[in-house]
Structure formats: structure tokens, C-alpha cells
Scaffold this active site. Sequence first.
Site, PDB file in Angstrom:
ATOM      1  N   ARG B  49      -4.935  -6.536   2.333  1.00 15.52           N
ATOM      2  CA  ARG B  49      -4.772  -7.334   1.109  1.00 15.52           C
ATOM      3  C   ARG B  49      -3.669  -8.370   1.252  1.00 15.52           C
ATOM      4  O   ARG B  49      -3.837  -9.543   0.885  1.00 15.52           O
ATOM      5  CB  ARG B  49      -4.497  -6.422  -0.090  1.00 15.52           C
ATOM      6  CG  ARG B  49      -5.693  -5.680  -0.607  1.00 15.52           C
ATOM      7  CD  ARG B  49      -6.264  -4.644   0.346  1.00 15.52           C
ATOM      8  NE  ARG B  49      -5.322  -3.605   0.757  1.00 15.52           N
ATOM      9  CZ  ARG B  49      -5.487  -2.772   1.773  1.00 15.52           C
ATOM     10  NH1 ARG B  49      -6.540  -2.863   2.566  1.00 15.52           N
ATOM     11  NH2 ARG B  49      -4.583  -1.856   2.075  1.00 15.52           N
ATOM     12  N   CYS B  83      -3.128   0.512  -5.406  1.00 18.01           N
ATOM     13  CA  CYS B  83      -2.681  -0.490  -4.423  1.00 18.01           C
ATOM     14  C   CYS B  83      -2.166  -1.667  -5.233  1.00 18.01           C
ATOM     15  O   CYS B  83      -2.940  -2.323  -5.947  1.00 18.01           O
ATOM     16  CB  CYS B  83      -3.839  -0.947  -3.528  1.00 18.01           C
ATOM     17  SG  CYS B  83      -3.380  -2.329  -2.442  1.00 18.01           S
ATOM     18  N   ASN B  84      -0.865  -1.924  -5.164  1.00 15.73           N
ATOM     19  CA  ASN B  84      -0.280  -3.008  -5.948  1.00 15.73           C
ATOM     20  C   ASN B  84      -0.840  -4.361  -5.556  1.00 15.73           C
ATOM     21  O   ASN B  84      -1.182  -5.171  -6.405  1.00 15.73           O
ATOM     22  CB  ASN B  84       1.245  -3.021  -5.753  1.00 15.73           C
ATOM     23  CG  ASN B  84       1.914  -1.826  -6.395  1.00 15.73           C
ATOM     24  OD1 ASN B  84       2.312  -1.871  -7.540  1.00 15.73           O
ATOM     25  ND2 ASN B  84       2.020  -0.725  -5.660  1.00 15.73           N
ATOM     26  N   THR B  85      -0.930  -4.596  -4.227  1.00 20.19           N
ATOM     27  CA  THR B  85      -1.332  -5.920  -3.752  1.00 20.19           C
ATOM     28  C   THR B  85      -2.736  -6.271  -4.239  1.00 20.19           C
ATOM     29  O   THR B  85      -3.005  -7.419  -4.598  1.00 20.19           O
ATOM     30  CB  THR B  85      -1.254  -5.973  -2.215  1.00 20.19           C
ATOM     31  OG1 THR B  85       0.004  -5.431  -1.812  1.00 20.19           O
ATOM     32  CG2 THR B  85      -1.364  -7.388  -1.710  1.00 20.19           C
ATOM     33  N   THR B 127       4.866  -5.706  -0.937  1.00 20.55           N
ATOM     34  CA  THR B 127       4.434  -6.488   0.231  1.00 20.55           C
ATOM     35  C   THR B 127       4.713  -7.973  -0.032  1.00 20.55           C
ATOM     36  O   THR B 127       4.827  -8.403  -1.184  1.00 20.55           O
ATOM     37  CB  THR B 127       2.921  -6.357   0.489  1.00 20.55           C
ATOM     38  OG1 THR B 127       2.210  -6.907  -0.628  1.00 20.55           O
ATOM     39  CG2 THR B 127       2.501  -4.912   0.711  1.00 20.55           C
ATOM     40  N   LYS B 167       2.861   3.230   7.143  1.00 22.38           N
ATOM     41  CA  LYS B 167       1.419   3.219   7.432  1.00 22.38           C
ATOM     42  C   LYS B 167       1.141   3.821   8.813  1.00 22.38           C
ATOM     43  O   LYS B 167       0.118   4.451   9.030  1.00 22.38           O
ATOM     44  CB  LYS B 167       0.854   1.795   7.374  1.00 22.38           C
ATOM     45  CG  LYS B 167       0.536   1.331   5.952  1.00 22.38           C
ATOM     46  CD  LYS B 167      -0.200  -0.012   5.980  1.00 22.38           C
ATOM     47  CE  LYS B 167      -0.320  -0.636   4.604  1.00 22.38           C
ATOM     48  NZ  LYS B 167      -1.281   0.025   3.727  1.00 22.38           N
ATOM     49  N   CYS B 197       4.755  -1.021  -4.033  1.00 25.09           N
ATOM     50  CA  CYS B 197       3.765  -0.914  -2.960  1.00 25.09           C
ATOM     51  C   CYS B 197       3.548   0.578  -2.792  1.00 25.09           C
ATOM     52  O   CYS B 197       4.528   1.333  -2.669  1.00 25.09           O
ATOM     53  CB  CYS B 197       4.267  -1.532  -1.659  1.00 25.09           C
ATOM     54  SG  CYS B 197       3.241  -1.072  -0.242  1.00 25.09           S
TER      55      CYS B 197
END
Lengths: 241, 241
Positions: B49, B83-85, B127, B167, B197
Amino acid sequence: MKGTLGILGGMGPLATVDFMQKVIQATPANRDQDHIPLLVHAVPQVPDRAEAILAGSDEPLTWLREGAAILRSAGAEAIAIPCNTAHYWYDDLANHIDVPVLHIVDAAAAQLKSAGIINGTVGLLATKGTVDAGVYQNRFEKLGFNCRAPDDALQSENVTAGIAAVKAGDLRKGRTLLETAAITLAQQDCLAIVLGCTEIPIVLTKDMSPAPGIGYLDATDALARAAVDWHLETTKTAKTG
Amino acid sequence: MKGTLGILGGMGPLATVDFMQKVIQATPANRDQDHIPLLVHAVPQVPDRAEAILAGSDEPLTWLREGAAILRSAGAEAIAIPCNTAHYWYDDLANHIDVPVLHIVDAAAAQLKSAGIINGTVGLLATKGTVDAGVYQNRFEKLGFNCRAPDDALQSENVTAGIAAVKAGDLRKGRTLLETAAITLAQQDCLAIVLGCTEIPIVLTKDMSPAPGIGYLDATDALARAAVDWHLETTKTAKTG
């Protein structure tokens, strides 16, 4: 997407999360995109599986079939069920769906064999429903293993009560009760102790041991490894086929 | 089933598991059947993303729409995206589906307000895609908050590198890098540090603190609480309506 694994979960909710975590850990991956595509049906309203077996009811099967059908139409190409007791209805479920349903007992046997235990007696910690229905015993016997379950008092006072404590969030109490049951079984000539209820590996882990030389075999982890093997095999065929 | 929550996940796989665990923890429950029915679409093949935003590509939106449609036809009555993005595409997604899509930034703002922080400056760890696209800033401004993000060097050397370490499974390295960024922001008159994030709360937790009196606001946890509130409200209406 090719190689999508369907997880028929929610029995209980934490066991599903534990299984997903074990799938992620068992997957060879360097980035998000290397992980296995998962579809998860976690509807914890399925009636209690152990109680249903003891009462002679097939009510959970209706829920399992519906969940499997939803996963199938959403795109799952195989199904894993992170609940040992639900495997009582395995044949009824697997015969009515056109994708493979991984069997947790076969996965546990495969992991015992990889650990060098190719036959003999193993201890079984599981719900009374799983034990009484012979979910492990029937399948293990064909694969060369005998199962030793706790006697009635130990099953009820330690295993059933320990699983209930884990489900209620009292992990310390659950661990103590279940560990005592495991130690008792380990003293009865068992080569390993199979953790055959998905709540149990939440408190008894592979780095623990009930007696010198005797290990825990986590059936949830075994099912996760079988799922990863299925995925790698399926996508390999897709890439070369 | 009434009150079924759809989780559009896999971004990354561990963040989905963390979110599910937080939903389970935030649910008032005494037994399996009290928990929220969940449908999870965790297909981690969605293109990265943050990279897509920086490259001006809307490719992830196609994946998000497909995942949301699958969840909808499987029976989800609301959707949460851990997922923030991915919230960069929130409007495009929410406007094309007939069930509510919970917004992680609104959930974070609601939790700040419950913690007594009703306006002012908060630090943002997210991010570079989330920061550059203004995912938090635009929505927070309307709700009375200013966002302070790290400068370019700190963003790149600590936040981006820290998220990548998480990750890749190197949690210790991730924690050290991200905590340094949080401490720097906390020294710049921030009232709280928003962990924006989903990889970050895996290593920075609510019981930690970057400076005296300054807490972490875990956006994943905030989204989980918003999801539980939605479920309780929906099923209450169903019971009384």
C-alpha cells in the site's frame, strides 16, 4: 486465488487466532505477499461440540456445513478446522464438499512420525467429547499408534476443567490443571503427549515437557504445517503445470 | 448472522491476527458463543500500500474492492480494515459498498477523546505512504487534533526501517528503532503518540511509554473497540427492534 486456504474456525475464537499465527510462522516468507491467502469463517455461535457429542446431537454439523459452503463459494481450495472435537463430523463434512478437508489427526500422526515416533503408545489430552467419540483412537490405530486417555476423574477434574479455564481466560489455572494431567499420562509409558484440543497449546507449549524425554505434540501446529504443505504443493503444481 | 463483522485483512498477515485478538479481548464474553461472528479475508498478495501511494498507483483499490465484495456476499454486515495505509482508498471503497466501513482514524480519535485528550498536537508513527497521503492529518484536523510526523530522516531511518523489521520478524530491532522515533516525537510537545501502522503495536504496547505522562494510542486496538461497539449496537437493535 490459487492455494487459498479456508479456515472453518470460531471453535473457540482464540484457537482460530492461534492456528492462524502458527500458519504464518510455518510459512517460508520474506514479505507480506509470500504468505498464504486465507479465508476465515469464525462464527463462534456453533453449539458446543463436546456437549453435542455427549448428548448424541448432530446440531454442530449443520453449522459446519454452512461455514464450509460459505468458504467454498468465497474461493477456498482446501479447508482446515482448528477444532479437534469438530472432527467427529469429519466424514459427513468432507464427503459433501468438493475440496480437500485436512484432518487434524492425520496431521498430528505425521508430526509424530517426523519426530521419530513411528508407533507405540501416546497420551491424549482432549475434550471428553473427542475422547469418548474416538476421534483420535480410530484414526491413530490404523496409523500404528495406541492412545492413552486420562481416567474419568483426571479427565473431568483436570482436562475438562482446565480447558474451561482457558476458554474463560484464566490461563494460569488452565496451565496448572492440564500440566498435572500431562505429567500423570507421561508416567504411564507414553512416548509423547498429544495436545488434542485447540485450547490446550495456548498454555502448554512445545518448549515445555511433562517428563524427561517426553514432548508435547501440538495438534494445532501439526494442522498448520499440513496446511502450509498443502499450499506449497498446490501452488507448485500451478506454477509448473 | 446478525452482527457479523467482515475483516479485510492480510495487510500484513500478523496485523490481522493482532486485530482479531484485540476484538476478542474487547468483547464482553463468558463463553465461545458470546463472541462476535467474524469473516476474514486475509489475502496478503495485495500490492504494498505504501509503495503504491508513493508511486501514484491505485492498484491496491482493485484488491480491496474485491475482498470487500467477497466479505459482503459471505454475510458481513460491516467491514473493518486492520491496515492504516489502506485507508487512503477509504472513500472509494466505502462509497461502493452497502454496509458501514469502520474508519481507523475516527476510531483512534474516539479513543484519544475517551482518554481525556480532546484536542491539541499528537505524534504520528505510520508508513511514509500514510503520512504523505495525509490519511490521519485530514481527518484529525476536522476532529480538533494536529498531527506531528517525524522529519524525513527519522521517518526513513527509524519508522520505515522499524516497520520493515517487524514485517521480517525481527521484533527486537523493530522495537528499538520505533521506540527511538516515539521518544523524539514525545519531546516535541505531543500529548500522545498514535501508533498508526498495524505493525507498530506488535512491538510498542499500551503498558510502555515514550516519556513521562505520554502514552501510546494503539489504532488497531481503537478499531477493535469500534468494531465491538458496532456489533453490540447492531445486535441490541436487532433484539429490541
